[in-house]
Scaffold this motif. Structure first.
Motif, short mmCIF file in Angstrom:
data_model
loop_
_atom_site.label_atom_id
_atom_site.label_comp_id
_atom_site.label_asym_id
_atom_site.label_seq_id
_atom_site.Cartn_x
_atom_site.Cartn_y
_atom_site.Cartn_z
N ASN A 121 0.83 -1.20 0.00
CA ASN A 121 0.00 0.00 0.00
C ASN A 121 0.86 1.26 0.00
OD1 ASN A 121 -2.22 -1.65 2.25
ND2 ASN A 121 -2.65 -1.24 0.10
N THR A 122 1.85 1.29 0.88
CA THR A 122 2.68 2.49 1.00
C THR A 122 3.58 2.68 -0.21
OG1 THR A 122 4.33 1.24 2.26
CG2 THR A 122 2.66 2.42 3.52
N ALA A 123 3.94 1.58 -0.87
CA ALA A 123 4.80 1.67 -2.06
C ALA A 123 4.01 1.92 -3.33
CB ALA A 123 5.62 0.39 -2.20
N GLY A 124 2.68 1.85 -3.25
CA GLY A 124 1.86 2.06 -4.44
C GLY A 124 1.97 0.92 -5.44
N ILE A 125 2.11 -0.29 -4.93
CA ILE A 125 2.30 -1.47 -5.78
C ILE A 125 1.06 -2.36 -5.69
CG2 ILE A 125 3.62 -3.63 -6.01
CD1 ILE A 125 6.07 -2.05 -5.07
N LEU A 126 0.69 -2.94 -6.82
CA LEU A 126 -0.41 -3.90 -6.86
C LEU A 126 0.13 -5.26 -6.40
CD1 LEU A 126 -3.41 -4.11 -7.67
CD2 LEU A 126 -2.65 -4.82 -9.93
N ALA A 127 -0.05 -5.57 -5.14
CA ALA A 127 0.60 -6.75 -4.56
C ALA A 127 -0.03 -8.05 -5.03
CB ALA A 127 0.54 -6.67 -3.04
N GLY A 128 -1.37 -8.06 -5.15
CA GLY A 128 -2.03 -9.30 -5.51
C GLY A 128 -1.69 -10.41 -4.54
N ARG A 129 -1.30 -11.56 -5.10
CA ARG A 129 -0.98 -12.71 -4.26
C ARG A 129 0.52 -12.90 -4.05
NH1 ARG A 129 -5.31 -17.14 -6.79
NH2 ARG A 129 -7.18 -15.87 -6.43
N ALA A 130 1.29 -11.87 -4.32
CA ALA A 130 2.74 -11.96 -4.14
C ALA A 130 3.08 -12.21 -2.68
CB ALA A 130 3.41 -10.68 -4.62
N SER A 131 4.16 -12.94 -2.45
CA SER A 131 4.60 -13.21 -1.08
C SER A 131 5.41 -12.03 -0.55
CB SER A 131 5.45 -14.49 -1.04
OG SER A 131 6.59 -14.33 -1.87
N GLY A 132 5.63 -12.04 0.75
CA GLY A 132 6.50 -11.04 1.35
C GLY A 132 5.85 -9.69 1.59
N VAL A 133 4.54 -9.60 1.51
CA VAL A 133 3.84 -8.35 1.77
C VAL A 133 3.26 -8.41 3.17
CG1 VAL A 133 1.97 -6.81 1.04
CG2 VAL A 133 3.28 -8.09 -0.67
N SER A 134 3.74 -7.52 4.03
CA SER A 134 3.32 -7.55 5.43
C SER A 134 2.80 -6.19 5.86
CB SER A 134 4.49 -7.98 6.32
OG SER A 134 5.57 -7.08 6.16
N LEU A 135 2.23 -6.13 7.04
CA LEU A 135 1.76 -4.87 7.58
C LEU A 135 2.93 -3.98 7.98
CD1 LEU A 135 -1.20 -5.96 9.93
CD2 LEU A 135 -1.17 -5.64 7.44
N THR A 136 2.78 -2.69 7.79
CA THR A 136 3.78 -1.75 8.26
C THR A 136 3.56 -1.48 9.75
OG1 THR A 136 2.43 0.20 7.80
CG2 THR A 136 3.79 -0.64 5.99
N ASP A 137 4.54 -0.86 10.38
CA ASP A 137 4.39 -0.50 11.79
C ASP A 137 3.21 0.45 11.96
OD1 ASP A 137 6.55 -2.08 12.45
OD2 ASP A 137 7.98 -0.41 12.54
N ASP A 138 3.09 1.42 11.05
CA ASP A 138 1.97 2.35 11.12
C ASP A 138 0.65 1.61 10.90
OD1 ASP A 138 3.59 4.50 11.59
OD2 ASP A 138 3.61 5.21 9.51
N GLY A 139 0.68 0.62 10.03
CA GLY A 139 -0.52 -0.16 9.78
C GLY A 139 -0.97 -0.93 11.01
N VAL A 140 -0.01 -1.48 11.73
CA VAL A 140 -0.33 -2.22 12.96
C VAL A 140 -0.93 -1.28 14.00
CG1 VAL A 140 0.66 -3.46 14.93
CG2 VAL A 140 1.35 -4.04 12.59
N THR A 141 -0.34 -0.11 14.14
CA THR A 141 -0.82 0.87 15.13
C THR A 141 -2.24 1.33 14.80
OG1 THR A 141 1.42 1.66 15.59
CG2 THR A 141 -0.40 3.13 16.17
N ALA A 142 -2.47 1.68 13.54
CA ALA A 142 -3.78 2.16 13.13
C ALA A 142 -4.84 1.06 13.26
CB ALA A 142 -3.73 2.67 11.69
N LEU A 143 -4.47 -0.15 12.86
CA LEU A 143 -5.41 -1.27 12.96
C LEU A 143 -5.77 -1.55 14.42
CD1 LEU A 143 -6.94 -3.69 11.73
CD2 LEU A 143 -4.79 -4.97 11.84
N THR A 144 -4.78 -1.50 15.29
CA THR A 144 -5.03 -1.72 16.72
C THR A 144 -6.04 -0.71 17.26
OG1 THR A 144 -2.83 -2.67 17.03
CG2 THR A 144 -3.95 -1.83 18.99
N ASP A 145 -5.87 0.55 16.89
CA ASP A 145 -6.80 1.59 17.33
C ASP A 145 -8.21 1.31 16.83
OD1 ASP A 145 -4.76 2.92 18.64
OD2 ASP A 145 -4.40 4.35 17.00
#
Length: 237
Positions: free
Chosen positions: A15-39
């Motif tokens: 998401n942050t890189a602006g890439i269409l990830a699809g089903r590619a491996s190695g795509v994980s949540l960012t630290d900011d993503g974890v924080t926002a999701l937790t909230d």
């Protein structure tokens, strides 16, 4: 009278890189993503779920694991019906690059006609996701009937109302998959589903207890942002 919570995975590295990830491996949540999701998870309207199912991709596995800290679920399972679209040859490409292609008009305006090169069609993905929801709703209805039969809707001796008889399910999935489910619930043509925005890390609530599904909340985040004009709601990744 099932209710389904649709939880989009948190903000990912794609998401942050602006890439269409699809089903590619190695795509994980960012630290900011974890924080926002937790909230956002702290804002869920319900915390007891009969079923929690999620896409098998890493970013959804991580999201489901975070969700499990804030909700209880009788069962948790992977469900391929809710995995990401197979974008085929578009996987891993920049969204800025893709919006300049002739096919992007089809993606944006005639989604039902779009098949990604060497990949899946949007219509196929929508069909499997909507079928998955129908199967989950049917399972929850069966569970509700068994629970009602065992406990009774009303405790006649005490004269007290029983607890909320509705069975809740949570689906952790991806932007376009969730949008396709919402469109079907609202009776929208698939060609119009790009009018919807579902932010990373947001939840949407659909009540399936009546004659027709009723959406009671959409793309809720703690930040209150839909991240919204881009197809996919903050990116198609």
């Amino acid at each position: 009278m099932p209710v389904i919570v649709l939880l989009r995975h948190g903000l990912s590295s794609a998401n942050t890189a602006g890439i269409l990830a699809g089903r590619a491996s190695g795509v994980s949540l960012t630290d900011d993503g974890v924080t926002a999701l937790t909230d956002t998870l702290r804002m869920l309207p319900h915390t007891e779920f009969a079923r929690l199912v999620h896409s098998p991709l890493d970013r959804c596995v991580q999201t489901a694991q975070l969700a499990a800290r804030y909700v209880s679920a009788e069962t948790t399972a992977v469900d391929e019906a809710f995995t990401e679209l197979d974008y085929g040859d578009w996987t891993g490409r920049s969204l800025k690059e893709l919006v300049e292609t002739p096919e992007w008009t089809t993606v944006s305006e005639r989604a039902s006609a779009m098949r990604f090169p060497a990949g899946e069609s949007i219509a196929e993905a929508a069909e499997r996701a909507v079928t998955g929801v129908s199967e989950l709703v049917a399972e929850l209805r069966t569970l509700e009937a068994r629970t009602a039969e065992a406990a009774g809707a009303v405790d006649s001796e005490a004269g007290e109302k029983a607890a909320d008889p509705r069975a809740w399910g949570m689906i952790v999935s991806h932007g376009d998959i969730i949008k396709a489910i919402i469109a079907a619930a609202l009776g929208m043509p698939l060609d119009d589903f790009q009018r919807l925005a579902v932010a990373p890390g947001s939840f949407t609530v659909i009540d399936y207890s009546g004659r027709v599904p009723v959406m009671t909340a959409m793309s809720v985040t703690a930040a209150g942002l839909a991240e919204g004009s881009a197809p996919g709601g903050g990116g198609l990744a």
